[in-house]
Design a protein around this motif. Structure first.
Motif, PDB file in Angstrom:
ATOM      1  N   LEU A  36       0.754  -1.231  -0.104  1.00  0.00           N
ATOM      2  CA  LEU A  36       0.131  -0.109   0.053  1.00  0.00           C
ATOM      3  C   LEU A  36       0.773   1.268   0.151  1.00  0.00           C
ATOM      4  CD1 LEU A  36      -2.998   1.266   0.486  1.00  0.00           C
ATOM      5  CD2 LEU A  36      -2.503   1.181   2.666  1.00  0.00           C
TER       6      LEU A  36
ATOM      7  N   GLU B 170      -3.677   6.425   3.155  1.00  0.00           N
ATOM      8  CA  GLU B 170      -3.615   5.039   3.912  1.00  0.00           C
ATOM      9  C   GLU B 170      -5.046   4.672   4.459  1.00  0.00           C
ATOM     10  OE1 GLU B 170       0.542   5.634   2.280  1.00  0.00           O
ATOM     11  OE2 GLU B 170      -0.989   6.970   3.438  1.00  0.00           O
TER      12      GLU B 170
ATOM     13  N   MET C 237      -6.606   1.274   4.580  1.00  0.00           N
ATOM     14  CA  MET C 237      -5.816   0.332   5.475  1.00  0.00           C
ATOM     15  C   MET C 237      -6.800  -0.785   6.260  1.00  0.00           C
ATOM     16  SD  MET C 237      -2.687   0.635   8.090  1.00  0.00           S
ATOM     17  CE  MET C 237      -1.472   0.973   7.089  1.00  0.00           C
TER      18      MET C 237
ATOM     19  N   LEU D 217      -8.210  -3.810   4.566  1.00  0.00           N
ATOM     20  CA  LEU D 217      -7.057  -4.772   4.356  1.00  0.00           C
ATOM     21  C   LEU D 217      -6.842  -5.508   5.933  1.00  0.00           C
ATOM     22  CD1 LEU D 217      -5.037  -2.764   2.068  1.00  0.00           C
ATOM     23  CD2 LEU D 217      -5.910  -4.518   1.465  1.00  0.00           C
ATOM     24  N   VAL D 218      -6.530  -4.946   6.801  1.00  0.00           N
ATOM     25  CA  VAL D 218      -6.128  -5.524   8.124  1.00  0.00           C
ATOM     26  C   VAL D 218      -7.306  -6.396   8.683  1.00  0.00           C
ATOM     27  CG1 VAL D 218      -4.236  -3.806   8.557  1.00  0.00           C
ATOM     28  CG2 VAL D 218      -6.471  -3.514   9.478  1.00  0.00           C
TER      29      VAL D 218
ATOM     30  N   LEU E 222       1.225  -6.709   4.872  1.00  0.00           N
ATOM     31  CA  LEU E 222       0.910  -5.550   4.288  1.00  0.00           C
ATOM     32  C   LEU E 222       2.096  -4.879   4.381  1.00  0.00           C
ATOM     33  CD1 LEU E 222      -1.225  -3.218   3.141  1.00  0.00           C
ATOM     34  CD2 LEU E 222      -1.599  -2.706   5.310  1.00  0.00           C
TER      35      LEU E 222
ATOM     36  N   PHE F 220       3.933  -1.111   3.754  1.00  0.00           N
ATOM     37  CA  PHE F 220       3.331   0.378   3.390  1.00  0.00           C
ATOM     38  C   PHE F 220       4.421   1.256   4.131  1.00  0.00           C
ATOM     39  CE2 PHE F 220       1.934  -0.880   7.863  1.00  0.00           C
ATOM     40  CZ  PHE F 220       2.304   0.096   8.518  1.00  0.00           C
TER      41      PHE F 220
ATOM     42  N   LEU G  49      -2.266   5.079  11.729  1.00  0.00           N
ATOM     43  CA  LEU G  49      -1.642   3.815  11.103  1.00  0.00           C
ATOM     44  C   LEU G  49      -1.241   2.800  12.062  1.00  0.00           C
ATOM     45  CD1 LEU G  49       0.107   4.791   7.841  1.00  0.00           C
ATOM     46  CD2 LEU G  49      -2.535   4.528   8.270  1.00  0.00           C
TER      47      LEU G  49
ATOM     48  N   THR H  14      -4.190   1.384  13.963  1.00  0.00           N
ATOM     49  CA  THR H  14      -4.878   0.521  13.020  1.00  0.00           C
ATOM     50  C   THR H  14      -4.322  -0.779  13.135  1.00  0.00           C
ATOM     51  OG1 THR H  14      -5.674   2.234  11.688  1.00  0.00           O
ATOM     52  CG2 THR H  14      -5.827   0.063  10.737  1.00  0.00           C
ATOM     53  N   ILE H  15      -2.995  -0.904  12.829  1.00  0.00           N
ATOM     54  CA  ILE H  15      -2.230  -2.124  13.085  1.00  0.00           C
ATOM     55  C   ILE H  15      -2.226  -2.737  14.241  1.00  0.00           C
ATOM     56  CG2 ILE H  15       0.197  -3.312  12.653  1.00  0.00           C
ATOM     57  CD1 ILE H  15      -1.107  -2.333   9.971  1.00  0.00           C
TER      58      ILE H  15
ATOM     59  N   SER I 112      -5.450  -4.465  14.979  1.00  0.00           N
ATOM     60  CA  SER I 112      -5.754  -5.732  14.242  1.00  0.00           C
ATOM     61  C   SER I 112      -5.135  -6.903  14.619  1.00  0.00           C
ATOM     62  CB  SER I 112      -5.305  -5.491  12.686  1.00  0.00           C
ATOM     63  OG  SER I 112      -3.907  -5.425  12.763  1.00  0.00           O
TER      64      SER I 112
END
Length: 302
Positions: free
Chosen positions: A203, A209, A213, A216-217, A225, A227, A236, A239-240, A243
């Motif tokens: 990405l 993003e 994102m 995706l996650v 992923l 990025f 971000l 978000t990761i 997840s």
């Protein structure tokens, strides 16, 4: 003519160098700029797998691709080792698509690669490369991916196609190219492309993003992923972390690719490229690993 021969010889030499980082300093310096000043503005670059693609020599990514056969060796190597045959791979913000085209050889005839590049000139060049290189498992999508269907303005500077963005950040006001491009909602457009199989994604959409994102996650069949986090680092990172994926930074080693685990937000600024991976239930994520080593810790099935 002598300059053209010299440039071709340099490209042949640089293709053989095993370096993973430092390509910018080699391709953009006073001596190289002088050498290329009166050369052809467009050239045919040879990819590392022997394929060819037309590039603009004044463009950041075009020039690096011409001399090295790839836009980014460390990202290409990471994707290759984290993918397996029959996987799908989404190259979102594919640019000249070198990462996706290289990945096509790993996923093989039972896998698939989907390139997303809305810039018209680039997508024309990529499609010709796909056709001439006989990449049967690769599909080019001439759209951007966002969180809704729309037509949006894509802003980019003429000297760096890789900075093209749909996002509105501080640098956009200085960009001199604007294209109206179609964007698709990733939730409905990409879901059928990865249904029923494990997949990886790259990405690179320069600040947009956060629009892409989260979907995706949230996919249980996402393996990894790759990025950048030049913008929206805190968003971000959260978000990761939420997840359940484990975040690593790609060290800028000259001769090797090494991934370092990122546990706190402040560590992100050390790295230009990041990779979030889904670790298997019976594995403990290592603090440091090569892409090949990290692949042995990853979850292989959704």
């Amino acid at each position: 003519m002598l300059k053209e021969v010299t440039v071709d010889v340099l490209a042949g030499m640089f293709h053989k160098l095993p370096i993973k980082s430092g390509l910018t300093q080699i391709c953009f310096n006073p001596a190289m700029n002088r050498l290329l000043r009166k050369g052809p503005p467009v050239a045919l670059a040879r990819l590392r797998d022997g394929g060819h693609i037309e590039v603009s020599m004044s463009d950041y990514h075009g020039r690096i691709l011409y001399f090295f056969g790839t836009n980014d060796p460390k990202v290409e190597e990471t994707a290759r080792f984290l993918l397996q045959p029959s996987d799908a791979f989404l190259d979102i913000g594919a640019n000249y698509s070198t990462i996706g085209l290289a990945a096509s050889h790993v996923v093989g005839p039972t896998g698939s690669v989907h390139l997303f590049e809305p810039q018209r000139l680039l997508s024309d060049r990529v499609q010709r490369a796909i056709d001439s290189g006989n990449y049967r498992n690769v599909t080019l999508h001439r759209v951007g991916l966002m969180d809704h269907d729309d037509k949006l303005s894509l802003h980019s500077p003429s000297y760096h196609s890789g900075m093209a963005t749909f996002a509105d950040h501080d640098e956009v006001s200085c960009f001199d190219i604007v294209e109206e491009c179609e964007v698709k909602d990733i939730k409905t457009y990409a879901a059928p492309l990865v249904s029923g199989r494990t997949f990886g994604a790259k990405l690179d959409i320069e600040g947009a993003e956060p629009k892409v994102m989260p979907w995706l996650v949230d996919q249980p069949n996402l393996k990894f992923l790759i990025f950048e986090a030049a913008h929206n680092q805190s968003t971000l990172f959260e978000t990761i972390r939420s997840s359940g994926l484990i975040l690593y930074g790609l060290e800028r080693g000259v001769l090797r690719v090494r991934l370092m685990r990122i546990d706190v937000l402040s560590q992100i600024s050390r790295f230009h490229d990041l990779v979030a991976v889904r670790i298997g239930n019976n594995s403990s994520p290592p603090k440091s690993a090569s892409p090949r080593e990290l692949s042995s810790f990853m979850q292989s099935e959704p």
